[in-house]
Design a protein around this motif. Structure first.
Motif, PDB file in Angstrom:
ATOM      1  N   HIS A  90       0.865  -1.132   0.166  1.00  0.00           N
ATOM      2  CA  HIS A  90       0.112  -0.064  -0.013  1.00  0.00           C
ATOM      3  C   HIS A  90       0.927   1.283  -0.024  1.00  0.00           C
ATOM      4  O   HIS A  90       0.416   2.269  -0.749  1.00  0.00           O
ATOM      5  CB  HIS A  90      -1.178   0.008   1.140  1.00  0.00           C
ATOM      6  N   GLU A  93       2.119   1.897  -3.452  1.00  0.00           N
ATOM      7  CA  GLU A  93       1.069   2.726  -4.329  1.00  0.00           C
ATOM      8  C   GLU A  93       0.635   3.967  -3.787  1.00  0.00           C
ATOM      9  O   GLU A  93       0.575   4.692  -4.842  1.00  0.00           O
ATOM     10  CB  GLU A  93      -0.218   1.486  -4.044  1.00  0.00           C
ATOM     11  N   PHE A  98       0.239   6.093  -7.259  1.00  0.00           N
ATOM     12  CA  PHE A  98      -0.859   6.823  -7.584  1.00  0.00           C
ATOM     13  C   PHE A  98      -0.695   8.235  -7.946  1.00  0.00           C
ATOM     14  O   PHE A  98      -1.159   8.669  -8.854  1.00  0.00           O
ATOM     15  CB  PHE A  98      -1.801   6.731  -6.161  1.00  0.00           C
ATOM     16  N   HIS A 119      -7.193   2.240   1.254  1.00  0.00           N
ATOM     17  CA  HIS A 119      -6.011   1.614   1.935  1.00  0.00           C
ATOM     18  C   HIS A 119      -6.319   1.913   3.566  1.00  0.00           C
ATOM     19  O   HIS A 119      -5.965   1.064   4.430  1.00  0.00           O
ATOM     20  CB  HIS A 119      -4.767   2.132   1.515  1.00  0.00           C
ATOM     21  N   HIS A 168     -11.212  -4.108  -3.050  1.00  0.00           N
ATOM     22  CA  HIS A 168     -10.335  -3.350  -3.352  1.00  0.00           C
ATOM     23  C   HIS A 168      -9.349  -3.714  -4.429  1.00  0.00           C
ATOM     24  O   HIS A 168      -8.994  -2.857  -5.450  1.00  0.00           O
ATOM     25  CB  HIS A 168      -9.248  -3.120  -2.190  1.00  0.00           C
ATOM     26  N   GLU A 172      -9.118  -1.828  -7.965  1.00  0.00           N
ATOM     27  CA  GLU A 172      -7.756  -1.050  -8.225  1.00  0.00           C
ATOM     28  C   GLU A 172      -7.103  -1.486  -9.779  1.00  0.00           C
ATOM     29  O   GLU A 172      -6.734  -0.822 -10.450  1.00  0.00           O
ATOM     30  CB  GLU A 172      -6.824  -1.581  -7.214  1.00  0.00           C
TER      31      GLU A 172
HETATM   32 FE   LIG Z   1      -4.089  -0.852  -3.128  1.00  0.00          FE
END
Ligand SMILES: [Fe+2]
Ligand SMILES: [Fe+2]
Length: 190
Positions: A90, A93, A98, A119, A168, A172
């Protein structure tokens, strides 16, 4: 429309602009599905598999197919690996992927904000699952009722975590893979 992880059903139309062009059926054979995307999908599949393994171990213990000593030797270690892996995943990301993706396609920026708040929601569920797993192991020198109560509590927490996580991961992938196919990994900077 709320895009909360616990209630949303996939992405709304304005966040499906690339998914409609690149549905899941075309992903595997697409020339722009590079090493990075394949590796990332593989990591997601590992989380799905490890989640399933933890669920099976938990059920096996509650149903008496796995002894307490065996459970204690295997489960907490697997759970820690799972939670530690997720946390690392996470943060990569949130801090690396992101921002690059949102800059490359501002029309999907809201989607990346939603994934980031997923998250947080998953993180809270991870803490609950970790705590109730510890509480369960702490009951092993107590009577069977106490053990079963703690096992049920942990099952509830771990089911909640897995439901959030699976949802998720699917969403995603539906946001990110079409963007990678559309632009290519090199131009996106990954
Ligand atoms: Fe994720
Ligand atoms: Fe992910």
């Amino acid at each position: 429309m709320t895009l909360d992880l616990d209630t949303r059903k996939g992405w709304p139309d304005d966040l499906r602009i690339l998914l409609d062009t690149y549905p899941r059926e075309v992903w595997q054979d697409h020339v722009n599905l590079g090493d990075m995307a394949r590796f990332w999908l593989h990591i997601h599949d590992q989380f799905r598999a490890l989640g399933g393994e933890l669920k099976d171990l938990g059920e096996g213990f509650r149903e008496g197919r796995i002894e307490a000593a065996d459970y204690r030797a295997r489960y907490p270690r697997r759970l820690s690996q799972f939670l530690g892996g997720l946390e690392g995943h996470h943060s990569i990301e949130d801090y690396q992927f992101f921002p690059l993706f949102a800059a490359a396609e501002p029309r999907l920026a809201q989607g990346f904000e939603v994934l980031e708040s997923d998250h947080e929601s998953i993180h809270a569920a991870m803490i609950a699952a970790f705590d109730s797993a510890n509480a369960l192991v702490g009951t092993f020198d107590k009577d069977r009722d106490a053990v079963m109560r703690a096992a049920e509590q942990h099952d509830t927490d771990s089911e909640r975590l897995l439901a959030k996580l699976i949802h998720h991961l699917d969403d995603e992938e539906d946001l990110i893979i079409p963007l990678i196919l559309d632009r290519g990994e090199g131009p996106l900077g990954i």
